[in-house]
Design a protein around this motif. Structure first.
Motif, short mmCIF file in Angstrom:
data_model
loop_
_atom_site.label_atom_id
_atom_site.label_comp_id
_atom_site.label_asym_id
_atom_site.label_seq_id
_atom_site.Cartn_x
_atom_site.Cartn_y
_atom_site.Cartn_z
N ALA A 80 -1.05 10.64 -5.93
CA ALA A 80 -1.72 9.40 -6.32
C ALA A 80 -2.95 9.15 -5.47
CB ALA A 80 -0.74 8.23 -6.20
N THR A 84 -6.63 9.02 -7.16
CA THR A 84 -7.39 7.77 -7.18
C THR A 84 -8.52 7.78 -6.16
OG1 THR A 84 -5.77 6.78 -5.66
CG2 THR A 84 -5.45 6.41 -8.01
N GLY A 88 -10.56 9.79 -8.97
CA GLY A 88 -10.87 8.56 -9.70
C GLY A 88 -12.08 7.85 -9.15
N GLY A 162 -12.93 -0.74 -11.03
CA GLY A 162 -12.04 0.41 -10.93
C GLY A 162 -12.36 1.24 -9.71
N CYS A 166 -9.94 2.21 -6.46
CA CYS A 166 -9.74 3.57 -5.95
C CYS A 166 -10.16 3.67 -4.49
CB CYS A 166 -10.55 4.56 -6.79
SG CYS A 166 -9.93 4.78 -8.47
N ALA A 169 -7.33 2.32 -2.56
CA ALA A 169 -6.18 3.21 -2.63
C ALA A 169 -6.31 4.38 -1.66
CB ALA A 169 -6.02 3.74 -4.06
#
Length: 321
Positions: A80, A84, A88, A162, A166, A169
């Motif tokens: 993940a 991300t 991402g 978004g 990211c 994250a």
């Protein structure tokens, strides 16, 4: 005289974000290369460097559990993180910049310190501290003032939000991994996992055009991004995160537009304007305020508190992570 955990973490966080901010010229030199294929190459090269460091650091004389195998849950979190914080982030930022100016995108992404100051404690099961949130808000305001607010459409704002998620994250997903895997292990695993992700995306999106032979300036930029912006900056950042925690480490993200402006001045791109100077003062005040707040949630194995290259909005430019 050894440095305190706060001073040591602060120096590492400042160095990591300064490397990022100063890389705007390098990012420009690499911007003509196919994005996804270029990132696959960059992370492949970084993996070749980071994996041996991880293996060496976990040896008998090593001080970091760099080569420790992750558990199933940790591996999922690493996937993940790479998906991300690396893949991402880069893809969404490029899309955001196609709809909005770099200043508008950078103003949104510059709110990362505030997001980390709120979500970091919540994910740890505690309430955000008022002092930490206030300091993060000052830093975010300073970063926005330094790069201007700009204009953009609704799609650009959505992509920028978004990208902000990211960006957060990249740090927040790493916090639970640092005590057992260490900064070296987290950096190495995330970098290795990013290679197949970027490679598959490059083949699906660009086919044979995903890769080409880089020219001299592109090769130099690729080496800089792989060595300094991945290996060095990632290790510095995760060590800072381990020592300071997400609330206080996140404050140093506000240095990106400031160091970008300063590096531009050194390269002859113009003296920083009044907005950039005012933003720098706000960022400095916010960092000082935040570092004075108490450290409440140790994440490192010693009980101390707790990146490239993708694309990142800096001083009206695109910066590779």
């Amino acid at each position: 005289m050894p440095l305190s955990p706060t001073a040591s973490g602060g120096l590492r966080g400042a160095a990591a974000m300064s490397l990022l901010g100063c890389s705007t010229g390098v990012s420009a030199a690499f911007s003509a290369y196919p994005l996804l294929g270029g990132q696959a190459l960059r992370y492949l090269l970084a993996s070749v460097l980071l994996v041996p460091i991880a293996l060496r650091s976990s040896g008998p004389s090593g001080g970091d559990p760099g080569a420790r195998l992750p558990t199933g849950r940790e591996f999922g979190r690493l996937v993940a993180l790479a998906g991300t914080g690396l893949v991402g982030f880069n893809v969404l930022l490029v899309q955001a910049l196609r709809h909005s100016g770099p200043a508008a995108v950078g103003s949104v992404v510059g709110a990362a310190p505030l997001v980390m100051a709120v979500l970091g404690p919540l994910l740890a099961g505690r309430r955000p501290g008022a002092a930490a949130v206030t300091a993060a808000a000052v830093v975010a305001a300073g970063a926005a003032a330094a790069q201007g607010f700009g204009t953009g459409d609704a799609a650009g704002t959505a992509f920028a939000l978004g990208t902000l998620g990211c960006e957060a994250a990249f740090s927040l997903l790493a916090v639970p991994l640092l005590p057992r895997l260490g900064p070296v292990g987290v950096s190495a695993w995330a970098t290795v996992l990013a290679v197949p992700m970027f490679s598959v995306a490059a083949v699906l999106a660009d086919g044979r055009a995903a890769l080409r032979r880089p020219d001299g300036s592109e090769l130099a930029a690729l080496l800089y991004l792989a060595v300094l912006m991945t290996c060095v900056a990632f290790l510095l950042w995760y060590r800072a995160l381990e020592r300071l925690g997400p609330e206080r480490a996140g404050l140093f993200a506000g240095l990106v537009p400031i160091t970008a402006a300063l590096s531009g001045a050194v390269l002859g791109e113009g003296v920083p304007g009044a907005g950039e100077v005012f933003g720098a003062v706000l960022v400095g005040c916010g960092v000082c305020l935040g570092l004075r707040s108490p450290r409440r949630a140790p994440v490192g194995p010693s009980g101390l508190g707790t990146p490239e290259s993708g694309v990142r909005a800096g001083r009206r430019s695109v910066t590779m992570r």
